[in-house]
Design an enzyme around this catalytic site. Structure first.
Site, PDB file in Angstrom:
ATOM      1  N   CYS A  59       0.848  -1.115  -0.044  1.00  0.00           N
ATOM      2  CA  CYS A  59      -0.177  -0.053  -0.010  1.00  0.00           C
ATOM      3  C   CYS A  59       0.801   1.253  -0.063  1.00  0.00           C
ATOM      4  CB  CYS A  59      -0.801   0.021   1.134  1.00  0.00           C
ATOM      5  SG  CYS A  59      -1.711   1.659   1.388  1.00  0.00           S
ATOM      6  N   ALA A 104       4.186   4.127   3.271  1.00  0.00           N
ATOM      7  CA  ALA A 104       3.729   2.894   2.575  1.00  0.00           C
ATOM      8  C   ALA A 104       3.705   1.755   3.591  1.00  0.00           C
ATOM      9  CB  ALA A 104       4.729   2.739   1.371  1.00  0.00           C
ATOM     10  N   LYS A 105       3.356   0.506   3.062  1.00  0.00           N
ATOM     11  CA  LYS A 105       3.619  -0.510   3.932  1.00  0.00           C
ATOM     12  C   LYS A 105       3.301  -1.953   2.899  1.00  0.00           C
ATOM     13  CE  LYS A 105       4.732  -1.877   8.388  1.00  0.00           C
ATOM     14  NZ  LYS A 105       5.595  -0.957   9.076  1.00  0.00           N
ATOM     15  N   GLY A 106       3.962  -2.944   3.420  1.00  0.00           N
ATOM     16  CA  GLY A 106       3.847  -4.273   2.599  1.00  0.00           C
ATOM     17  C   GLY A 106       3.644  -5.411   3.613  1.00  0.00           C
ATOM     18  N   ASP A 145       9.998  -5.186   8.876  1.00  0.00           N
ATOM     19  CA  ASP A 145       9.018  -5.237  10.057  1.00  0.00           C
ATOM     20  C   ASP A 145       8.951  -6.331  10.796  1.00  0.00           C
ATOM     21  OD1 ASP A 145       6.763  -3.254  10.904  1.00  0.00           O
ATOM     22  OD2 ASP A 145       5.579  -5.189  10.532  1.00  0.00           O
TER      23      ASP A 145
END
Ligand code: NAD
Length: 414
Positions: A59, A104-106, A145
């Site tokens: 995202c 953002a993040k995945g 993460d």
């Protein structure tokens, strides 16, 4: 998946800050929606001989202030909504610490404990292929993460570079220093948690070297936070991981617990008095540091919580009801977007070094980290003292205004 939707939690935090932030209603509405989210399907032939199909997401929440930035999580509980919430939190975090980034993040829905190293490498490379049109040093820069780390970043960097035909170190941060990572990144989030806890004690006029601390989650963030707080003279009296934890009112041997976990053991097997995660969250300590998953501190836990201060090392560790109860009980909560910002600060320093093709010393990295976190802490406290009711709302007011100002300057296209 947690019962409380993390994205709804993030929106509630934004709504609470709106009356205190100088942000126009149109821009505020815009900031509640991620720019885009990509879902990718990852078919993998496992070492077991089976073919498994995994789901992954990336995202990109907002890029008004610069390239998107945010970690990649491997966990069975990953959902699109969780990834979008985490991407939003990254947007407010990078704005709060004034880095030239968006958020953002995945994530990949998988359980790394059931996979071999080879399976995880294959998932990582296929996931990187799936999102490679979105990422790059000038567009979107992933980082570690939960359940990802330097090795994962090395595979991502290698896969991306293979498609480019040349090595692109700046496509990810949190790489091993041998391939362009920075010194100090692995421990940066935990170091930042300790620095912010120290600042909080100064602000409250209390001595950290008299304090007792409980840490939930003993992975990258929790274990390093515990180590640095132990070095600062605090008593780390309880730590836990997914299996359970250990407790000693006189202070735990943190370094030996770190070695115990590094050798592949769980904390439930460590020597000493056992404590469950539930008991740890309710322990009679000065500081509680949740450093595992979202929604760990529920309404029931917040009602019984005995810590004087909560420092949010994890992202979103309080449910909205727990947050409200702690506000009503006047328990200070240092918000995640401040408390765990050390990781993205040092990721930024890594990216700068990659751009400069120049490596900094550990002292340069650590002193830059401390200065940025201290300045941010002071800015949040000043905003709070100007009449914003709590530290989270003060932090959000600053972050939302900075992001909105970038949107105002850039305007609406088309
Ligand atoms: P990690 O995978 O290294 O460690 C996670 C720890 O939490 C492990 O000890 C695990 O056993 C424990 N855990 C998992 N589920 C649990 C449960 N249900 N109850 C108790 N413990 C549980 O992950 P990490 O990188 O340390 O990330 C932890 C948190 O910090 C996450 O919220 C992450 O988003 C946040 N964070 C991480 C970074 C970073 O640089 N790694 C930066 C900012 C924020």
């Amino acid at each position: 998946m947690s019962e409380i939707d993390p994205f709804e939690n993030m929106l509630a935090q934004m709504d609470r800050a709106e009356p205190y932030a100088d942000v126009g209603p149109g821009v505020f509405e815009r900031l509640k929606h991620p720019e885009r989210t990509l879902k990718v399907t990852l078919p993998i032939e496992l070492d077991s001989g089976d073919t498994a199909v995994f789901e992954g997401y990336r995202c990109q929440f907002d890029s008004a202030r610069g390239p998107y930035k945010g970690g990649v999580r491997y966990h069975p509980g990953v959902t699109m909504s969780e990834v979008e919430a985490l991407a939003g939190w990254m947007t407010w975090k990078t704005a709060l610490v004034d880095l030239p980034y968006g958020g953002a993040k995945g994530g990949v829905v998988c359980n790394p404990t059931e996979l071999t190293d080879n399976d995880i490498e294959n998932i990582t490379r296929r996931y990187t292929e799936g999102i490679r049109r979105m990422i790059g040093p000038e567009t979107d820069v992933p980082a570690p993460d939960m359940n990802t780390g330097p090795q994962t970043m090395a595979w991502m960097m290698d896969t991306y570079s293979m498609y480019k035909g040349y090595t692109v170190p700046g496509v990810v941060t949190g790489k091993p220093p041998e391939i362009g990572g920075t010194l100090g990144r692995v421990e940066a989030t935990g170091r930042g948690v300790a620095i912010v806890t120290e600042q909080t004690f100064d602000y409250l006029g209390r001595r950290l070297d008299d304090a007792s601390i409980a840490v939930q989650g003993f992975g990258n963030v929790g274990s390093h936070a515990a180590r640095f707080l132990d070095d600062m003279g605090a008593d780390v009296v309880a730590v836990s991981d997914v299996s359970g934890g250990v407790y000693d009112p006189d202070g735990l041997p943190v370094e030996s617990l770190v070695s115990h976990v590094r050798d592949g053991n769980m904390l439930s097997d460590a020597a000493g008095e056992s404590i469950s995660n539930d008991e740890l969250l309710r322990a009679d300590v000065d500081v509680l540091i949740p450093a595992a998953l979202e929604n760990a501190v529920t309404e029931a836990v917040a009602t019984d919580l005995r810590a004087d201060v909560v420092v949010e090392a994890a992202n979103g560790p309080l449910t909205p009801d727990a947050d409200r109860i702690l506000r009503e009980r006047d328990v200070p909560v240092v918000p995640d977007i401040l408390a765990n910002a050390g990781g993205v600060i040092v990721s930024y320093l890594e990216w700068v070094q990659n751009t400069q093709e120049y490596a900094w010393t550990l002292e340069e990295v650590n002193s830059d980290l401390r200065e940025r976190l201290t300045d941010t802490f002071d800015a949040v406290v000043s905003r709070h003292e100007e009449g914003v009711p709590d530290l989270r709302t003060a932090a959000y007011a600053i972050a939302l205004e900075r992001t909105a100002t970038a949107h105002d300057f850039r305007g609406l296209f088309p």
